[in-house]
Design an enzyme around this catalytic site. Sequence first.
Site, PDB file in Angstrom:
ATOM      1  N   GLY A  14     -60.430 -41.160  23.495  1.00 28.62           N
ATOM      2  CA  GLY A  14     -60.390 -40.983  22.103  1.00 28.62           C
ATOM      3  C   GLY A  14     -59.668 -39.695  21.488  1.00 28.62           C
ATOM      4  O   GLY A  14     -58.917 -38.856  22.232  1.00 28.62           O
ATOM      5  N   GLY A  15     -60.128 -39.145  20.390  1.00 26.35           N
ATOM      6  CA  GLY A  15     -59.885 -38.042  19.773  1.00 26.35           C
ATOM      7  C   GLY A  15     -59.893 -36.603  20.808  1.00 26.35           C
ATOM      8  O   GLY A  15     -58.971 -35.763  20.783  1.00 26.35           O
ATOM      9  N   GLY A  34     -21.602 -31.379  26.223  1.00 30.39           N
ATOM     10  CA  GLY A  34     -22.679 -30.801  25.675  1.00 30.39           C
ATOM     11  C   GLY A  34     -23.694 -30.411  26.518  1.00 30.39           C
ATOM     12  O   GLY A  34     -24.617 -29.447  26.358  1.00 30.39           O
ATOM     13  N   ALA A  35     -24.157 -31.038  27.845  1.00 30.68           N
ATOM     14  CA  ALA A  35     -25.068 -30.717  28.485  1.00 30.68           C
ATOM     15  C   ALA A  35     -24.873 -29.226  29.202  1.00 30.68           C
ATOM     16  O   ALA A  35     -25.714 -28.509  29.527  1.00 30.68           O
ATOM     17  CB  ALA A  35     -25.132 -31.568  29.672  1.00 30.68           C
TER      18      ALA A  35
END
Length: 536
Positions: A191-192, A426-427
């Site tokens: 859960g949380g 771009g890499a």
Amino acid sequence: MREEHAVTTVNDLSPISGEAAATRVRVAELQVVRAEAMAGPSRRATETQHAKGKLTARERIELLLDPGSFQEVEQLRRHRATGFGLEAKKPYTDGVITGWGTVADRTVFVYAHDFRIFGGALGEAHATKIHKIMDMAIAAGAPLVSLNDGAGARIQEGVSALAGYGGIFQRNTKASGVIPQISVMLGPCAGGAAYSPALTDFVFMVRETSQMFITGPDVVKAVTGEEITQNGLGGADVHAQTSGVCHFAYDDEETCIQEVQYLLSLLPQNNRQYPPSGPNTDPPARRNEMLLDLVPADGNQPYDMAKVIEEIVDDGEYLEVHERWARNVICALARLGGQVVGIVANQPQTLAGVLDIEASEKAARFVQMCDAFNIPIVTLLDVPGFLPGVDQEHGGIIRHGAKLLYAYCNATVPRISLILRKAYGGAYIVMDSQSIGADLTYAWPTNEIAVMGADGAANVVFRRQIADADDPEAMRERVVKEYKAELMHPYYAAERGLVDDVIDPADTRETLIRSLSMLRTKHADLPSRKHGNPPQ
């Protein structure tokens, strides 16, 4: 006079002696209470914990901290909740042990859930203890280690338990980038409760005994009809290999906690300090002749970048982070000349070392961590570009790749990049090129820095000439050769000042150590702002 003085002294102390006796009774009572708190709920509960292959909270703390260094805080705390049978059961510690001690003589704060008490579930008093120790860690400027083994919020305490988690999350965020935060998952975390580890710097898990998930197998089955075990849904291997939630996974608690100690030895106490220096038994000028054989000159031939790192760093020792997730990029902590460095490297053995969504996220978070804690960054490039494909584009490779770009551009620690072979498009820019702020950029004579590979460039630039030629294949070979000779030769970038030096691979270790030594006093400021707005 001496006799009178002696009598007077005895007479004066007589009433105090009576009070001392009462105090001794109270001290004896305290010892009984402390013994009860130390023992836990029952021997049977302890045996049950051991039968699951799990240590108790106190045994875990003893393993983590230097012998005799633990100072407990609020040992006698009890919950004050009523109803649902809670008023009849008020154990000391309220299911969490908090305090501080030392690891290798350096202060570390710790809290450990005690699964034997309410299944380690968090209530108001339980949360308040954790809040206090977190505040103390932030104020003292020392790492915080959480030993997690709890069943989530204590249902009987309702919204008070949920508010307790909110206070933990708020402090996790406040401490982020200020002190190292390490979450060690040694049992369930559902859960949380799973969001606190997700907010910390590092997550450790133990196979078979620890799990993390937001909704458990029963809820998954009820909502989707899918049947899955707890380990299949949120076990250590799932989070180490598939989700990337877990940075380190081990087979047993003892090994896991030993590796936590090793990680702490590589981190500073806080963001105002440098990582601790280590003994430098490996000669800084040691030549790396093996690298000539490890890395093929042919950019299309794969090799193991991990072996390159092992050859360069002190004594061949390094700690790889997220070893099994996004394996096309390596992130590791090591020492060079006794000083801690963070290493980011493409891994040609996996997907040829391309950058994709997961690799970009992994490297970006690691770069941010290094920058937050004053750890210099060494980047080893051998990257053909970003991974093409519809899934990558629709999955947001632009957005995720920008995370890595942002992390590097935002980092003010010393940054050195080394291009081993290819660095395309771009890499190349994203992997800490000089144009985005690398302090020093080196390259091996085997480097190929270009917009794209020669074959691809030929198809774009000389498409018409190739198509019109009497022998298209011969024409292709000729223009590819010309493109390589003109724009991809080893000294092209160096001639334009985009590479500081082309070095002999055998000199890599010495060059990096000398450069890091020079950069150790680097000072760089970012523009005044509340915070940036990084791509998400």
